[in-house]
Design an enzyme around this catalytic site. Structure first.
Site, PDB file in Angstrom:
ATOM      1  N   LYS B 455       5.232  58.633 -23.788  1.00 38.46           N
ATOM      2  CA  LYS B 455       5.646  59.969 -22.783  1.00 38.46           C
ATOM      3  C   LYS B 455       4.676  60.366 -21.568  1.00 38.46           C
ATOM      4  CE  LYS B 455       7.876  62.305 -26.683  1.00 38.46           C
ATOM      5  NZ  LYS B 455       7.642  63.625 -27.730  1.00 38.46           N
ATOM      6  N   ALA B 456       3.609  59.600 -21.855  1.00 37.20           N
ATOM      7  CA  ALA B 456       2.537  59.994 -20.767  1.00 37.20           C
ATOM      8  C   ALA B 456       3.104  59.512 -19.656  1.00 37.20           C
ATOM      9  CB  ALA B 456       1.252  59.477 -21.086  1.00 37.20           C
ATOM     10  N   ASN B 479       4.841  44.926 -28.318  1.00 35.66           N
ATOM     11  CA  ASN B 479       5.100  44.787 -26.907  1.00 35.66           C
ATOM     12  C   ASN B 479       4.784  43.334 -26.271  1.00 35.66           C
ATOM     13  OD1 ASN B 479       2.496  44.631 -26.503  1.00 35.66           O
ATOM     14  ND2 ASN B 479       2.249  46.696 -25.769  1.00 35.66           N
ATOM     15  N   CYS B 541      14.243  50.194 -26.337  1.00 36.64           N
ATOM     16  CA  CYS B 541      12.751  50.134 -26.171  1.00 36.64           C
ATOM     17  C   CYS B 541      12.271  50.955 -25.211  1.00 36.64           C
ATOM     18  CB  CYS B 541      12.266  48.509 -26.573  1.00 36.64           C
ATOM     19  SG  CYS B 541      13.010  47.582 -25.196  1.00 36.64           S
ATOM     20  N   ARG B 587       9.211  36.605 -17.280  1.00 42.06           N
ATOM     21  CA  ARG B 587       8.521  36.229 -18.552  1.00 42.06           C
ATOM     22  C   ARG B 587       8.235  34.898 -18.617  1.00 42.06           C
ATOM     23  NH1 ARG B 587       7.981  40.826 -18.604  1.00 42.06           N
ATOM     24  NH2 ARG B 587       9.041  42.718 -19.561  1.00 42.06           N
TER      25      ARG B 587
END
Lengths: 679, 759
Positions: B455-456, B479, B541, B587
């Site tokens: 949220k930050a 993660n 996610c 990735r």
């Protein structure tokens, strides 16, 4: 909650309210007159206590779903009688057990009970009940922890007062007897002959000497009345040069008066000898040295025997037991929360139990001993404290690695009969069949079976039996009707049998070896019931398929598929003929046993040793045994929908083809026979 | 340089001597490094087993010829002298501290047991001898690298002339290089570099020791020691860190006078410094007077050049690869066709091309399936409220209940708790599209702490107050950084040596299986909601391209048997991973030399591992075997095929990947038989798989992670036994038929004499 309890046994329940006020989704029990519900009893079996309206809970379902029925305790088993359908898991395990001839799907033999726990009223705490425990006025539930690492919970919520206590008392009293002859050992039926030599007669040992062609050893009958050694059979194989008098003298110096005995050898003269340690009271090692000298002299090339002091190089019995207790804790969680908590650290907990490292050590020692015999042609003396525990493990493993015969079902039976039963592994003590000597408990037998399991994993085609058979053998060791795994020695078996005979002079006493399972075609219970349902035959076939290693049979067929082999199949001198006979024994429906006892002795042919990888990263936890009863608790609300794929045995495809090949071959043979006859 | 390399002091005497004493039934060995995949795969196919058995017999002649030829050519010690002895004596002339060197230790170890190299090298053939009767002759091999090396004895290859794949060019060769195999000890031979891979051949053993590594797997290259500074045998050379759980170490000869370079191109390469890529083709230093060994420098330069084309603004090898395959893998996935297969469009779901130009969401595919009730304008509004415009789009729809799996990125809730009426209505549309349930689950793959922390950064998760009838569940999957670290630990545990006494606790401490369990049980939960509860699920996610892709693809694999077929699995990957923008380039770090890039993470590997866990529990339910999974993973790194290149569908269109490269599915579909699982029963197609997810039922995929380690015993897969059984059956039936015919013939001819002889 109490308002739900019926004061009188009522005919039916529609729903049951569980501790968490959640309706239990059980099918409605059909209208059965409760008084008429009786357990199926074997001849000589007596019903001791009963409790009506008991709920049986499947393990790890958070006690949410249970089935209702009547719980009985007899002098043989704990029997739960219900008309509700059996869970698939239970049915499967039942069909793959060696005691399904006399135990029903909901029955548990008393000697299988490891611990009895009591639940507190609110179902949050449990307390162990010992055999001499004071009974509380009311039991809300009982938890049975079985030696097969199974947990069963019973709830007495709806049980009429008093019945719960009576059942619990009967259970505690009979499940932990003071003496082995208090167990229910004979069911009054003569067992079918399995055709497995019991290695209590001279002829069995002579056959073994002939088969292995190991020179310079003889059969001594000096222990005829167990006067020499109580834990050995009446006949022993000893060095040819050893006089009976010397044997007697030597025996006194060893623990348990157990002189060294031959158990296996090679045609080249390397012998496998098991020996106890010198008695602690005796300081003089002269007799020990003398016996080693005799083993030395037995070797045709006078090679020095190799001595493996198993007490030094293997974990102690105590350590094995400690490991086992840790394993048991890890595999008998009380509820899903505990299961998942344990599961999170399953690998490190497994490692800290050290069970796999014990396995690794045993395999390593067995491998070294096998190498010494095969490649250096030296005799091997396995020495442990009493000569009947770890030496049995190593000795059996060495033979399994070296002797192809021991990898067949019949050979494996002979091996166990010889090394474990006849040579006196103290099953009563080690498996805790009685309440005495509990401190001597140690699952050496399980250790051995797990070692064999690792062998079967690393050599898919080597063993004729599957790991499921090994699981069945472990479970069979806790059923009192399987006499094979009940006693400390052959002598103890005879005396128990005598005691029983004296107590029941009019009843014949039959002690039943576990191998009889292969020879029996019908369940003993079904016999009583006039063989009502159609199920037994199917289950028999499926159990045989579960126990026979399909890859081993595939190997046999492979040797027939080479060019010309089929042509020679009717020639009794060809190897193809023998291979076909072998297949026919395994697959044929007419015979009950995989082998005819009249099969002639095939001399031992050493074809190298099975190589094992003993590093811990290559050993696997035996989930098939440790988690046999432990199904993963459903985290979700997975319904048993039709669309769900049930995992089936990976071998099922194999079997169908094996059957087809067998039938093709059979057709061919009958055709050619008919053809030959017509000519 | 040397300080940058961690000397491998852990190498164990025990491990090596054990190896020597084993009768070597373990299948893989380092001797056949990249070939291991091939031997693994084709030990099933039997094709290479027969070829390897011919290697043992007939092939022997040719190999001995080649080995003697090369030994004279390169001036290596006379046959029979163990390499380390020779080197040790060489070393003793100019070294006083050779025992301090780790590598002399290695040499010493192998000196203790002269047999290991041989036993380990022959292990490939020993394992497969079991199957050499099988008739499924397949010359195809898994990695395209080994595809070329068909060593059937008919052709003798000169050691410095490796067979090349079409489009491959030999760029350089260095002789007298020692490969320091952690398992069988040092091997002396020739190192060649092409624009696709690295090839090392050592003629010391028979069959020759070979190592072929596509340069795409290289994660970084380190030089070890200096020409004059380092002392000790084999202490001067290069170490190559690979993405496929192994490191390769080569030692070059110091003060070498007989190195040779076979360059097909001009040697216009400047002194090369790592990371200074622009200087690559700049001024050519005429005199190579550097104190460094030339052969090492040349090799390193070439390696850096071709291993990291992206860093050098060079095209990937995939753009030069020109093998012909009968099947065109690019046509395996047609978005519209796949949606039609699922039954779309329906009353409540429509297909839209709103993103045709990748304007609404550049990381999403061009074609979406969205609720019919949502207008294009709604979609635009929702996109504004979802991270990177990744709005909820249909992944899968249940054919009966119409319950759906939709995927998206996190909502842009932020600290202030913003709301979007359009997004709420949109979620409501998704729920309404399924008449069976009045509820919808929003599965947030993250741990709830992470979701809150987001949220930050302007992200967050749906509040149940704002989204009526929605239930938010967190699936606790960590993660990409956590996963990368976990894999790093796993590699430490698996490679090169395994600490047996703490194997299980070390394995647990990597948490790799723990993460696998989380992903699997998350996917299981989604499948359960859809199948058992007939409820639709929205999965997200943070960005919706890592954990979301894992979850949707796995749950679809459980629910829909189509995805368990070979083409179906290709469709699943093309759809859920490639088209929905899993950032493969980032990735994996294709051709990129920034090995410490924080964006790298084994997310896709983890997904494939999960697939393997399911496959292991349901051996009959998959049309493919684990060999296909390993092949996919190998080519995830190899850059031979265009399939996994770049980050999104849009980038791939821009780079014309479809027209300029070959699809991995071309290889797989053209060689379908090699990957087919003989145990597959197609009636499982209509079943749902609910795998067990407790730790005790998960295993380390040792055939992948420990494949380089010969001491890790690999289980022979049951499907190979099954293939053998089918073959046995066929043979037997043939013999039986012959005999029957004879019998019948005899009956008609009524010839009792012959009959009695046979019966």
């Amino acid at each position: 909650m109490n308002s739900h309890r019926k004061s009188t046994p009522s005919a039916r329940f529609t729903t049951y309210i569980d501790f968490e006020e959640r309706p239990i989704d059980v099918p409605e029990e059909t209208n059965v007159d409760e008084e008429k519900i009786e357990p199926q009893l074997l001849p000589g079996e007596i019903m001791i206590a009963r409790a009506n309206n008991v709920l049986k809970f499947a393990p790890l379902k958070a006690n949410r779903t249970g089935i209702s029925g009547t719980l009985f305790v007899t002098n043989f088993k704990v029997s739960f009688v219900t008309s509700l359908p059996v869970e698939a898991k239970e049915r499967e395990m039942h069909s793959k057990s060696l005691q399904n001839r006399f135990l029903g799907v909901h029955d548990v033999c008393l000697s299988e009970v490891d611990m009895v726990n009591q639940f507190s009223e609110d179902n949050t705490k449990k307390k162990r009940l010992l055999y001499n425990a004071q009974m509380p006025p009311r039991l809300s539930g009982l938890q049975l922890v079985l030696k097969s690492l199974r947990v069963i919970n019973f709830s007495f919520k709806f049980t009429p007062t008093g019945e719960d206590i009576r059942v619990a008392q009967a259970l505690l009293h009979h499940a932990f007897p003071t003496s082995i002859d208090h167990l229910f050992l004979s069911c009054g039926y003569p067992p079918s002959s399995p055709g497995i030599p019991d290695f209590c007669r001279a002829v069995d040992w002579e056959h073994e000497l002939q088969r292995t062609r190991c020179p310079n050893w003889r059969v001594s009958k000096h222990n005829e009345f167990f006067n020499l050694c109580a834990s050995l059979p009446t006949v022993l194989v000893v060095p040819r040069d050893l006089l009976d008098a010397q044997l007697e003298q030597a025996a006194q110096h060893f623990q348990g008066t157990r002189p060294p005995v031959w158990c296996w050898g090679t045609p080249a003269g390397a012998a496998l000898v098991r020996m106890a340690q010198i008695s602690p009271s005796i300081t003089d090692k002269q007799q020990e040295n003398r016996m080693m000298g005799l083993v030395h002299r037995c070797h045709p090339m006078r090679l020095q025997p190799k001595i493996f002091d198993l007490d030094q190089i293997l974990p102690s019995l105590k350590e094995i037991q400690i490991s086992y207790i840790k394993l048991r804790e890890l595999h008998t969680p009380d509820d899903p929360t505990q299961f998942w908590e344990q599961d999170r650290h399953y690998f490190s907990r497994l490692e800290s139990s050290r069970w796999l490292s014990h396995i690794s050590k045993c395999l390593e020692v067995a491998q070294n001993a096998a190498t010494a015999i095969l490649h250096q042609n030296s005799s091997v003396i396995l020495q442990d404290a009493t000569g009947c525990d770890l030496s049995a493990v190593i000795s059996s493993l060495v033979q399994l690695l070296l002797d192809p015969h021991m990898r067949t079902i019949r050979g494996f039976h002979c091996l166990i009969q010889k090394e474990w039963v006849a040579l006196g592994h103290p099953f009563t003590k080690r498996l805790g069949h009685t309440r005495n000597q509990l401190e001597e408990q140690s699952p050496v037998w399980l250790l051995f079976l797990d070692c064999v399991y690792q062998v079967s994993l690393q050599h898919h085609t080597a063993l004729e039996f599957t790991s499921e058979y090994l699981v069945a053998l472990w479970h069979a060791a806790h059923c009192s009707l399987h006499s094979s795994f009940m006693f400390n020695s052959v002598n103890a078996k005879y005396s128990a049998s005598d005691v029983l005979q004296r107590e029941n002079p009019q009843q014949p006493i039959y002690l039943r070896p576990v191998w009889s399972w292969w020879a029996e075609d019908k369940s003993i219970i079904e016999n009583e019931q006039n063989g009502s349902d159609e199920e037994p035959l199917d289950s028999k076939i499926s159990a045989r398929e579960a126990f026979l290693n399909v890859h081993y049979i595939q190997k046999l067929f492979k040797s027939l598929a080479i060019s010309g082999a089929v042509r020679r199949i009717s020639d009794p001198l060809s190897s193809a003929y023998h291979t076909w006979q072998h297949i026919d024994c395994l697959m044929g429906e007419t015979r009950q046993l995989p082998y005819d006892p009249s099969t002639p002795i095939v001399p031992l042919q050493l074809d190298g040793s099975l190589r094992l990888d003993i590093s811990l990263s290559n050993l696997r936890p035996w989930l098939g045994c440790f988690c046999a009863w432990l199904s993963e608790p459903a985290m979700l609300t997975l319904n048993d929908s039709e669309s769900l794929l049930k995992d089936s045995s990976p071998a099922s495809h194999h079997w169908s083809h094996i059957h087809e090949m067998y039938n093709t071959m059979k057709d061919l043979l009958s055709q050619s026979l008919a053809n030959g006859a017509a000519q | 340089m040397f300080s940058g390399v961690k000397p491998d002091k852990k190498s164990k005497v025990k491990g090596i001597t054990q190896l020597g004493s084993r009768s070597s039934s373990s299948s893989s060995s380092h001797s056949s490094n990249s070939n291991t995949t091939r031997s693994n795969s084709s030990s099933g196919s039997g094709g290479s087993s027969s070829s390897s058995s011919s290697n043992k017999g007939g092939g022997r002649k040719s190999h001995s010829g080649s080995s003697s030829g090369s030994s004279s050519g390169s001036g290596s010690p006379p046959a029979g002298t163990p390499p380390h002895t020779q080197m040790a004596s060489h070393e003793s002339l100019n070294s006083e501290s050779k025992s301090s060197s780790l590598n002399s230790k290695l040499g010493h170890e192998s000196g203790g047991s002269p047999s290991p190299p041989k036993s380990a090298c022959s292990s490939t053939s020993t394992t497969s001898t079991d199957h050499h009767h099988t008739n499924h002759q397949v010359s195809h091999v898994l990695t395209a690298t080994s595809k070329m090396t068909v060593r059937d004895g008919s052709r003798t290859l000169r050691p410095d002339e490796p067979p090349l794949v079409p489009g491959e060019q030999l760029e350089g060769t260095a002789r007298e290089v020692t490969y320091l195999c952690p398992y069988v000890g040092p091997k002396k031979g020739t190192l060649s570099v092409t624009n696709y891979r690295l090839i090392f051949r050592s003629p010391e053993t028979d069959p020759p020791f070979e190592l072929e590594v596509p340069l795409g797997v290289v994660s970084r290259i380190e030089k070890v020691g200096g020409a004059n500074t380092s002392r000790g045998e084999n202490s001067y050379g290069i170490e190559i860190f690979c993405k496929d759980i192994r490191n390769l170490r080569f030692a070059h000869k110091q003060n070498d006078s007989q190195y040779s370079m076979h360059l097909k191109r001009d040697m216009n390469i400047s002194v090369f410094r790592r990371y200074r890529v622009r200087h690559n083709f700049a001024g050519y230093g005429a005199s190579q007077t550097s104190e460094e060994n030339h052969s090492r420098r040349m090799v390193t330069e070439k390696l850096l050049h071709y291993a990291f084309p992206a860093s050098h603004k060079l095209p990937f090898f995939a753009f030069g690869y020109c093998e012909q395959y009968p099947e065109n893998g690019w046509s395996v996935y047609e978005p519209i066709a796949e949606l039609k297969r699922q039954g779309l469009p329906t009353e409540s779901w429509r297909i839209t091309r709103i993103n045709e130009q990748y304007e609404l969401c550049e990381t999403y595919p061009a074609v979406w399936a969205v609720p019919a009730a949502a207008s294009d304008n709604d979609l635009r509004n929702v996109a504004a409220f979802r991270s990177r415009g990744r709005i909820p789009v249909l992944s899968w729809i249940h054919p009966e209940s119409q319950a759906t799996i939709t995927r998206c990125a996190q909502p842009l809730v932020g600290v202030s708790g913003k709301r979007s009426r359009d997004d709420e209505a949109y979620i409501q549309h998704i729920m309404d599209a399924n008449a069976q349930s009045h509820k919808i689950f929003i599965m947030d793959a993250r741990p709830s702490v992470n979701a809150v922390a987001n949220k930050a950064k302007g992200g967050g998760y749906e509040s149940e107050d704002a989204y009526q009838n929605a239930e938010v569940q967190f699936l606790d999957i960590h993660n990409i950084h956590v996963m990368r670290e976990s894999l790093r630990k796993l590699q430490e545990v698996c490679y090169p040596h395994i600490d047996n006494s703490h194997w299980l606790s070390n394995l647990e401490a990597t948490h790799w299986l723990d993460h696998i369990r989380c992903v699997l049980s998350g996917a299981l939960r989604i499948a359960d909601k859809v199948e058992s509860h007939k409820t639709s699920v929205v999965v997200h996610c943070s960005d919706g391209w890592d954990r979301t892709a894992q979850l949707t693809a796995l749950s679809m694999l459980m629910l829909d048997g189509y995805y368990r077929t070979i083409p179906g699995f290709a469709v699943l990957l093309e759809k859920e991973w490639l088209s929905f923008g899993h950032k493969f380039a980032q990735r994996v770090g294709h051709g990129d030399d920034r090995h410490q890039d924080a964006d790298r993470s084994p997310v896709f590997l983890q997904f494939v591992d999960c697939v393997w866990q399911i496959l292991k529990q349901f051996p009959h339910a998959f049309q493919f075997t684990e060999d296909m999974l390993i092949t996919i993973l190998d080519h995830l790194y190899s850059c031979l095929f265009g399939t996994f290149l770049y980050n999104s569908e849009r980038e791939r269109i821009e780079k014309e990947v479809k027209t300029k490269t070959i699809s991995l599915w071309s290889l797989i579909l053209s060689n379908k038989a090699d990957f087919e699982n003989p145990l597959y029963s197609s009636n499982t197609k209509h079943h749902v798989l609910f795998p067990r997810t407790s730790m005790r039922h998960l295993c380390l995929w040792d055939k992948y992670y420990c494949r380089w380690n010969p001491s890790m015993r690999q289980q022979e897969p049951v499907h190979i036994r099954y293939k053998e059984l089918l073959h046995v059956k066929e043979q037997l039936e043939k013999h039986v038929d012959e005999l029957r015919k004879e019998l019948a013939a005899r009956q008609t001819h009524d010839s009792p004499r012959v009959a009695s002889a046979i019966v």
